[in-house]
Design a protein around this motif. Structure first.
Motif, PDB file in Angstrom:
ATOM      1  N   CYS A  15       0.808  -1.235   0.000  1.00 38.18           N
ATOM      2  CA  CYS A  15       0.000   0.000   0.000  1.00 38.18           C
ATOM      3  C   CYS A  15       0.835   1.276   0.000  1.00 38.18           C
ATOM      4  CB  CYS A  15      -0.965   0.024   1.182  1.00 38.18           C
ATOM      5  SG  CYS A  15      -0.193   0.439   2.766  1.00 38.18           S
ATOM      6  N   MET A  16       2.134   1.180   0.317  1.00 34.12           N
ATOM      7  CA  MET A  16       3.047   2.333   0.250  1.00 34.12           C
ATOM      8  C   MET A  16       2.811   3.364   1.350  1.00 34.12           C
ATOM      9  SD  MET A  16       4.676   1.399  -2.479  1.00 34.12           S
ATOM     10  CE  MET A  16       4.377   0.196  -3.776  1.00 34.12           C
ATOM     11  N   GLN A  17       2.022   3.033   2.379  1.00 31.54           N
ATOM     12  CA  GLN A  17       1.872   3.974   3.499  1.00 31.54           C
ATOM     13  C   GLN A  17       3.231   4.249   4.146  1.00 31.54           C
ATOM     14  OE1 GLN A  17      -0.476   5.845   4.933  1.00 31.54           O
ATOM     15  NE2 GLN A  17      -2.405   5.163   4.056  1.00 31.54           N
ATOM     16  N   LEU A  20       5.030   6.899   2.098  1.00 35.55           N
ATOM     17  CA  LEU A  20       4.422   8.215   2.335  1.00 35.55           C
ATOM     18  C   LEU A  20       4.887   8.786   3.669  1.00 35.55           C
ATOM     19  CD1 LEU A  20       0.810   7.463   1.086  1.00 35.55           C
ATOM     20  CD2 LEU A  20       2.268   9.285   0.212  1.00 35.55           C
ATOM     21  N   TRP A  24       7.362  12.047   4.309  1.00 35.91           N
ATOM     22  CA  TRP A  24       6.779  13.157   5.081  1.00 35.91           C
ATOM     23  C   TRP A  24       7.721  13.582   6.206  1.00 35.91           C
ATOM     24  CZ3 TRP A  24       3.391  16.806   4.620  1.00 35.91           C
ATOM     25  CH2 TRP A  24       2.822  17.410   5.737  1.00 35.91           C
ATOM     26  N   THR A  29       7.110  16.477   2.595  1.00 36.84           N
ATOM     27  CA  THR A  29       6.122  16.382   1.527  1.00 36.84           C
ATOM     28  C   THR A  29       5.812  14.900   1.306  1.00 36.84           C
ATOM     29  OG1 THR A  29       5.617  16.944  -0.773  1.00 36.84           O
ATOM     30  CG2 THR A  29       7.891  16.399  -0.292  1.00 36.84           C
ATOM     31  N   PHE A  30       4.654  14.610   0.700  1.00 38.35           N
ATOM     32  CA  PHE A  30       4.324  13.209   0.415  1.00 38.35           C
ATOM     33  C   PHE A  30       4.874  12.855  -0.955  1.00 38.35           C
ATOM     34  CE2 PHE A  30       0.934  14.342   3.498  1.00 38.35           C
ATOM     35  CZ  PHE A  30       1.298  13.436   4.484  1.00 38.35           C
ATOM     36  N   ALA A  31       6.063  12.290  -0.980  1.00 35.43           N
ATOM     37  CA  ALA A  31       6.750  11.994  -2.239  1.00 35.43           C
ATOM     38  C   ALA A  31       7.493  10.668  -2.117  1.00 35.43           C
ATOM     39  CB  ALA A  31       7.720  13.112  -2.581  1.00 35.43           C
ATOM     40  N   PRO A  32       6.850   9.566  -2.507  1.00 34.19           N
ATOM     41  CA  PRO A  32       7.510   8.256  -2.385  1.00 34.19           C
ATOM     42  C   PRO A  32       8.896   8.212  -3.023  1.00 34.19           C
ATOM     43  CG  PRO A  32       5.209   7.967  -2.918  1.00 34.19           C
ATOM     44  CD  PRO A  32       5.475   9.450  -2.981  1.00 34.19           C
ATOM     45  N   SER A  33       9.139   9.025  -4.053  1.00 37.56           N
ATOM     46  CA  SER A  33      10.453   8.985  -4.693  1.00 37.56           C
ATOM     47  C   SER A  33      11.549   9.470  -3.742  1.00 37.56           C
ATOM     48  CB  SER A  33      10.459   9.851  -5.960  1.00 37.56           C
ATOM     49  OG  SER A  33      10.298  11.210  -5.620  1.00 37.56           O
ATOM     50  N   LYS A  34      11.171  10.171  -2.677  1.00 37.10           N
ATOM     51  CA  LYS A  34      12.164  10.673  -1.725  1.00 37.10           C
ATOM     52  C   LYS A  34      12.215   9.821  -0.456  1.00 37.10           C
ATOM     53  CE  LYS A  34      12.044  15.468  -3.304  1.00 37.10           C
ATOM     54  NZ  LYS A  34      10.989  15.455  -4.330  1.00 37.10           N
ATOM     55  N   ALA A 125       3.090   3.842  10.540  1.00 35.08           N
ATOM     56  CA  ALA A 125       2.108   3.994   9.457  1.00 35.08           C
ATOM     57  C   ALA A 125       1.633   2.663   8.898  1.00 35.08           C
ATOM     58  CB  ALA A 125       2.719   4.832   8.330  1.00 35.08           C
TER      59      ALA A 125
END
Lengths: 162, 610
Positions: A15-17, A20, A24, A29-34, A125
């Protein structure tokens, strides 16, 4: 005894929580790439594997750094990047055997899991307890049965056996 | 400002040009985003009478302010266009990971115009936008296309939405698939994409979604998560998936069987949530940010050799997603097939070839009725279209996508097929779109919900089986229109946010989502305003349909539901009293007796200038 992230792939739903929450806390920021935890998806195997820094005892990222920009957080044992010292040479990302040291796109400095100072946001999370922050001797029990099953799936796929 | 990126990407496929534009702040606030914002653009920019398969049709992909955030199930994007199946506005919703990725690339909306001169795909990497040659993917299935693009572009984290052979061959109910098994499924949005010669949209975004009021936002997110954690609806979705609904609808005589000839299916237990979980499921799968994980990943294992056809999607040997409730019904009960393996194969064929399993199953069921009544015979079909034939089910899914043999007729959808064989009554749908898995003779309210839905027969605008199986008499028409109107407004507003509609039944109602939208965007949304936005969106869609030439006559149901009751079971003797419900519905909407929004209503909604 120090605590570690215990990641149980069988409980993960992809789910990638965690990504996220990580981005954060680390970047605001909400940026999965980071994110410095990543979920690897093996969709045809119905398997999802979050992975992040193992906080190795013998940390090759630290050994490789020419400017001592990776230090140990005394409180958690985490290997932490000192961003002001990092010169962006990427040697740590090459030295890491697990590919869990990343670089920040704009500044080009190294970034990796710092256990959020002892309260990892990814573990909080995760909705399925696939990521837990536990005493080190309680971690890893899932590993052998899991590798056995995944390996047998690969053997099936390779030999065409059902 | 947060939640929104405030930008849209407009790509003209005819000229190969693109532009990044600011979205008017007033529009974002008036529609929240997603479905509503896209409808506003479509209303502004497109002639509703245009041919859905011509270059004048626009294809809009729209995310909401909560898409790509940790609000539970904030994964959704909407495809808004003129439906190839319906000739009405359509709003087709999908989850997975593609919508959030578009947002991370920096866009709330993607508007596609024109028609590419040759098979092409669109590549978006943040602000780098390219239209590239797709010759090597044309004709390929969805799974192979996605893997191929990831390899060609060398980006493991790439997210892909694409069409399969069904979209290329302009099957009227083709889907746009993303993340292999997720679909913007209904009304032929994939057909529109196929008509534009666009095979795929490959996206990688390295940006993030910012939040206007972080502290309030995280508080609202965790309140919603805590509520959902122990919610019985959430637990049931996680454990049994949506297919658990089969037990409910079957018990009420509301599970349409053999093209709505019966209301209960004798093999329902072979297809329900427990059957999937106990026999074929190997794992749950979640969409982006989803804390439910209703997705079922199944393996056929030793059963993968059954019902072989010409194409073999790779996952027949490994694992794939599905079936969920609607697919299990359409490919199962509606065609009379009680074999889960056949349903799974048909489902995976629909996913790989890019077709809507609801319309596929329902159209095949209509054809089976034509075969049952002798309108078509063995000379017309390669395999007998007998109700219950698993072989016919799997083979006809393939034949439809490739328009082989009788598949050419099925590819037109049940309405056009029925008309061609002078049996329009075999079409079970409204506005050209086949109904989903609820028989309105078992759940009276579904009758008015189906008839009035802006995109044709649909279960996602007002799910009356909830109240009708608990607090309302399912067989009386009284009180149903009054429930359906505000519910349609609520679900529409929900679609605008970018959050999956399923959270509403899992402890995350709009009352919990509204504070998340407010904190994310920095614009305070009260529940009253949220519902008003849903109503505004519903009305602008209605105005668009009226301009497209639809009338009150399109708010209709097939004769079977109005005149032919079931002869046994819990819904025995019941027909749908639409004549009673429709005028009440129009009045509750503030529309005139012909179903046209009154000037007063439009003024109230701020739509008077349209």
């Amino acid at each position: 005894m120090s605590k570690v992230l215990n990641i149980v792939p069988d409980r993960c739903t992809g789910c990638m929580q965690c990504e996220l929450a990580c981005s954060w806390v680390q970047t605001g920021t909400f940026a999965p790439s980071k994110s410095v935890i990543r979920v690897n998806v093996f969709d045809e195997e119905a398997s999802y594997a979050p992975y992040t820094c193992l906080q190795c005892d013998e940390a090759w990222c630290m050994s490789a750094c020419p400017v001592n920009a990776i230090a140990i957080d005394e409180a958690t044992g985490a290997k932490v990047v000192i961003e002001a010292s990092c010169i962006g040479c990427h040697l740590c990302t090459i030295a890491c055997p697990f590919g869990t040291v990343f670089t920040t796109p704009k500044s080009d400095t190294a970034t990796k899991c710092n256990l959020c100072g002892g309260d990892p946001a990814c573990a909080t999370a995760c909705p399925t307890d696939a990521i837990e922050y536990v005493e080190a001797d309680r971690a890893g029990g899932w590993f052998e049965p899991w590798t056995e099953r995944v390996n047998s799936n690969y053997v099936e796929a390779a030999t065409g056996a059902n | 400002m947060g939640g929104w990126t405030g930008k849209l990407l407009r790509v003209n496929l005819t000229t190969g040009t693109h532009a990044i534009e600011d979205i008017p702040v007033a529009w974002m606030r008036e529609y929240i985003g997603g479905r509503g914002l896209a409808a506003r653009y479509l209303y502004e920019e497109m002639d509703p009478t245009a041919d859905p398969l011509g270059p004048e049709n626009k294809l809009i992909f729209a995310t909401g302010p909560l898409t790509g955030t940790p609000v539970p199930c904030g994964a959704r994007y909407m495809v808004v266009t003129k439906g190839a199946l319906t000739n009405a506005i359509t709003t087709s919703n999908s989850g997975g990971h593609w919508g959030p990725e578009l947002k991370f690339a920096g866009y709330d909306l993607l508007i596609l115009e024109g028609q590419a001169p040759r098979p092409s795909y669109l590549f978006i990497y943040d602000d780098r936008v390219e239209i590239r040659d797709a010759a090597q993917y044309w004709g390929k299935g969805v799974f192979e296309t996605e893997d191929g693009l990831r390899e060609e572009l060398g980006i493991p984290a790439l997210r892909v939405s694409c069409i399969g052979p069904a979209g290329e061959n302009l099957v009227k109910f083709a889907c746009i698939m993303n993340d292999k098994h997720r679909a913007a499924g209904r009304s032929g949005v994939g057909t529109v994409m196929g008509s534009k010669n666009l095979k795929a949209i490959a996206v990688r975004g390295t940006g993030g979604v910012d939040i206007a009021e972080p502290e309030a936002f995280m508080k609202a997110v965790w309140e919603m998560r805590a509520e959902m954690q122990d919610n019985p609806g959430r637990k049931s979705f996680t454990e049994l998936g949506t297919a658990a609904t089969i037990d409910l609808t079957n018990a009420f005589g509301g599970l349409p069987t053999r093209n709505f000839q019966q209301g209960q299916f004798e093999h329902a237990e072979a297809l329900n949530g427990n059957a999937v979980k106990d026999t074929r499921m190997v794992s749950n799968k979640a969409c982006f940010a989803c804390t439910i994980a209703c997705g079922r990943v199944c393996r056929l294992g030793e059963h993968s050799e059954k019902y072989m056809v010409n194409v073999h999607p790779r996952n027949w040997k490994t694992a794939g997603e599905g079936p969920e409730y609607e697919a299990a019904w359409a490919l199962g009960a509606d065609t009379g097939v009680g074999d889960l393996d056949a349903v799974l194969k048909a489902n995976w064929l629909c996913n790989d070839l890019g077709m809507d399993p609801i319309s596929m199953g329902s159209t095949l069921a209509s054809a089976m009725e034509l075969y049952q009544t002798g309108v078509i015979g063995d000379d017309d079909v390669e395999t007998p279209l007998t109700f219950g034939s698993a072989e016919a089910l799997v083979r006809m899914c393939e034949a439809t996508a490739y328009r082989e043999g009788f598949g050419t007729e099925l590819a037109e959808g049940a309405k056009r097929m029925g008309e061609k064989f002078n049996r329009p009554e075999v079409f079970m749908g409204s506005k050209g779109q086949e109904f989903p898995a609820y028989d309105p003779r078992g759940f009276q309210g579904m009758g008015v919900a189906y008839a009035t839905c802006n995109r044709g027969g649909c279960h996602l605008r007002a799910w009356t089986p909830g109240p009708e199986s608990s607090t309302m008499d399912p067989h009386t028409p009284a009180g149903k229109s009054e429930w359906v109107v505000p519910e349609q407004n609520r679900t529409t507003s929900h679609d605008n946010t970018g959050v999956c509609l399923f959270v509403a039944g899992a402890g995350g109602p709009m009352e919990k989502i509204a504070p998340c939208v407010s904190a994310a965007t920095g614009h305070p949304y009260s529940m009253d305003e949220v519902l008003k936005i849903g109503e505004r969106t519903w009305n602008i869609e209605r105005l668009w349909n009226l301009r497209a030439g639809l009338t009150k006559a399109d708010d209709s149901l097939p004769k079977r539901l109005l005149k032919e009751p079931h002869t046994d079971g819990p819904s025995k003797g019941v027909t749908v009293n639409l004549e009673f419900m429709l005028p009440i519905y129009y009045e509750a909407r503030g529309w005139d007796p012909e179903g046209v929004p009154s000037p007063e209503k439009l003024t109230e909604l701020g739509l008077a200038s349209l």
